[in-house]
Motif scaffolding. Structure first.
Motif, PDB file in Angstrom:
ATOM      1  N   GLU A   6       0.837  -1.190   0.000  1.00  0.00           N
ATOM      2  CA  GLU A   6       0.000   0.000   0.000  1.00  0.00           C
ATOM      3  C   GLU A   6       0.882   1.253   0.000  1.00  0.00           C
ATOM      4  OE1 GLU A   6      -4.079   1.159   2.259  1.00  0.00           O
ATOM      5  OE2 GLU A   6      -2.249   1.253   3.459  1.00  0.00           O
ATOM      6  N   HIS A   7       1.934   1.211   0.770  1.00  0.00           N
ATOM      7  CA  HIS A   7       2.841   2.353   0.853  1.00  0.00           C
ATOM      8  C   HIS A   7       3.439   2.667  -0.530  1.00  0.00           C
ATOM      9  CE1 HIS A   7       5.976   5.025   2.279  1.00  0.00           C
ATOM     10  NE2 HIS A   7       6.836   4.304   1.582  1.00  0.00           N
ATOM     11  N   ALA A   8       3.866   1.589  -1.223  1.00  0.00           N
ATOM     12  CA  ALA A   8       4.475   1.788  -2.552  1.00  0.00           C
ATOM     13  C   ALA A   8       3.463   2.392  -3.518  1.00  0.00           C
ATOM     14  CB  ALA A   8       5.000   0.454  -3.085  1.00  0.00           C
ATOM     15  N   GLU A  32      -5.923   8.846   4.561  1.00  0.00           N
ATOM     16  CA  GLU A  32      -5.815   7.961   5.727  1.00  0.00           C
ATOM     17  C   GLU A  32      -4.396   7.449   5.893  1.00  0.00           C
ATOM     18  OE1 GLU A  32      -8.633   4.643   5.759  1.00  0.00           O
ATOM     19  OE2 GLU A  32     -10.214   6.132   5.361  1.00  0.00           O
ATOM     20  N   HIS A  33      -3.803   7.030   4.750  1.00  0.00           N
ATOM     21  CA  HIS A  33      -2.464   6.451   4.815  1.00  0.00           C
ATOM     22  C   HIS A  33      -1.440   7.491   5.276  1.00  0.00           C
ATOM     23  CE1 HIS A  33       0.964   3.903   3.662  1.00  0.00           C
ATOM     24  NE2 HIS A  33       1.504   5.041   3.216  1.00  0.00           N
ATOM     25  N   THR A  34      -1.503   8.696   4.685  1.00  0.00           N
ATOM     26  CA  THR A  34      -0.489   9.701   5.036  1.00  0.00           C
ATOM     27  C   THR A  34      -0.631  10.155   6.485  1.00  0.00           C
ATOM     28  OG1 THR A  34      -1.949  11.355   4.052  1.00  0.00           O
ATOM     29  CG2 THR A  34      -0.065  10.630   2.720  1.00  0.00           C
ATOM     30  N   THR A  36      -0.924   8.220   8.915  1.00  0.00           N
ATOM     31  CA  THR A  36      -0.225   7.259   9.774  1.00  0.00           C
ATOM     32  C   THR A  36       1.165   6.909   9.262  1.00  0.00           C
ATOM     33  OG1 THR A  36      -1.257   5.448   8.585  1.00  0.00           O
ATOM     34  CG2 THR A  36      -2.383   6.196  10.592  1.00  0.00           C
ATOM     35  N   CYS A  37       1.548   7.365   8.061  1.00  0.00           N
ATOM     36  CA  CYS A  37       2.844   7.019   7.486  1.00  0.00           C
ATOM     37  C   CYS A  37       3.713   8.277   7.385  1.00  0.00           C
ATOM     38  CB  CYS A  37       2.646   6.377   6.113  1.00  0.00           C
ATOM     39  SG  CYS A  37       4.186   6.093   5.235  1.00  0.00           S
ATOM     40  N   PRO A  38       4.718   8.415   8.244  1.00  0.00           N
ATOM     41  CA  PRO A  38       5.539   9.629   8.251  1.00  0.00           C
ATOM     42  C   PRO A  38       6.278   9.848   6.930  1.00  0.00           C
ATOM     43  CG  PRO A  38       6.115   8.170  10.076  1.00  0.00           C
ATOM     44  CD  PRO A  38       5.140   7.424   9.220  1.00  0.00           C
ATOM     45  N   SER A  39       6.701   8.754   6.294  1.00  0.00           N
ATOM     46  CA  SER A  39       7.441   8.872   5.032  1.00  0.00           C
ATOM     47  C   SER A  39       6.559   9.496   3.947  1.00  0.00           C
ATOM     48  CB  SER A  39       7.938   7.484   4.614  1.00  0.00           C
ATOM     49  OG  SER A  39       8.234   7.472   3.243  1.00  0.00           O
ATOM     50  N   CYS A  40       5.316   8.961   3.824  1.00  0.00           N
ATOM     51  CA  CYS A  40       4.396   9.510   2.817  1.00  0.00           C
ATOM     52  C   CYS A  40       3.987  10.927   3.184  1.00  0.00           C
ATOM     53  CB  CYS A  40       3.167   8.618   2.693  1.00  0.00           C
ATOM     54  SG  CYS A  40       3.467   7.177   1.669  1.00  0.00           S
ATOM     55  N   ALA A  41       3.804  11.200   4.482  1.00  0.00           N
ATOM     56  CA  ALA A  41       3.416  12.541   4.926  1.00  0.00           C
ATOM     57  C   ALA A  41       4.490  13.555   4.519  1.00  0.00           C
ATOM     58  CB  ALA A  41       3.202  12.558   6.425  1.00  0.00           C
TER      59      ALA A  41
HETATM   60 ZN   LIG Z   1       3.491   5.416   3.097  1.00  0.00          ZN
END
Ligand SMILES: [Zn+2]
Length: 161
Positions: A6-8, A32-34, A36-41
């Motif tokens: 999902e991250h990719a 939603e993903h960003t 909880t995901c610091p890298s994507c944020a």
């Molecule tokens: Zn991510």
């Protein structure tokens, strides 16, 4: 779908997310993903910075000299077209005038050389009528040719621009 997958996938779509080019379902999934995901944020922040910067860039304006040149070109073209129409009118007038002078001139010449009686001669009237028709046709043909030529020249000039 695993968290990694999902991250990719979401990482690839972040640009579209910022541009608002995704459907509502995908948009909310990415949001939603960003959250909880610091890298994507972090990546999302970067894209939003770039996107904001692009929006703030001034809209390119045509240079004043280009505007002036275009305006001058249009004005010249309008003047040329008007001039062409005037030339055509003058040409038609000249053709008519020369025809009239020829037609009227002949009996006047005849009157001056042969006297009044020669004007009453029926053969002269017939010949004069024939001459009038013939010269009118000649003038018409010449005038038509001139008008066609000037129209074509104008067209060529327009293509050359
Ligand atoms: Zn991510």
């Amino acid at each position: 779908m695993s968290r990694r997958d999902e991250h990719a996938e979401i990482s690839e779509q972040l640009v579209l997310f910022v541009a608002g080019a995704l459907d509502r379902e995908t948009q909310s999934r990415i949001a939603e993903h960003t959250a909880t995901c610091p890298s994507c944020a972090a990546e999302l922040d970067q894209w939003q910075l770039i996107s904001g910067g692009l929006r703030r860039l001034p809209t390119p304006q045509p240079s004043p000299s280009l505007v002036a040149r275009t305006r001058a070109m249009v004005a010249a073209q309008i003047a040329e077209r008007r001039e062409g129409r005037q030339n055509r009118t003058v040409l038609i007038f000249l053709a008519l005038f020369s025809w009239l002078v020829t037609i009227v001139g002949w009996p006047v010449f005849r009157l001056l050389t042969g006297g009044l009686l020669s004007l009453l001669d029926i053969r002269f009237h017939q010949m004069w009528l024939l001459f009038a028709i013939f010269s009118a046709l000649t003038c018409l043909a010449g005038g038509t040719a001139a008008v066609l030529l000037s129209a074509r020249r104008q067209q060529e000039r327009r293509f050359a621009l």
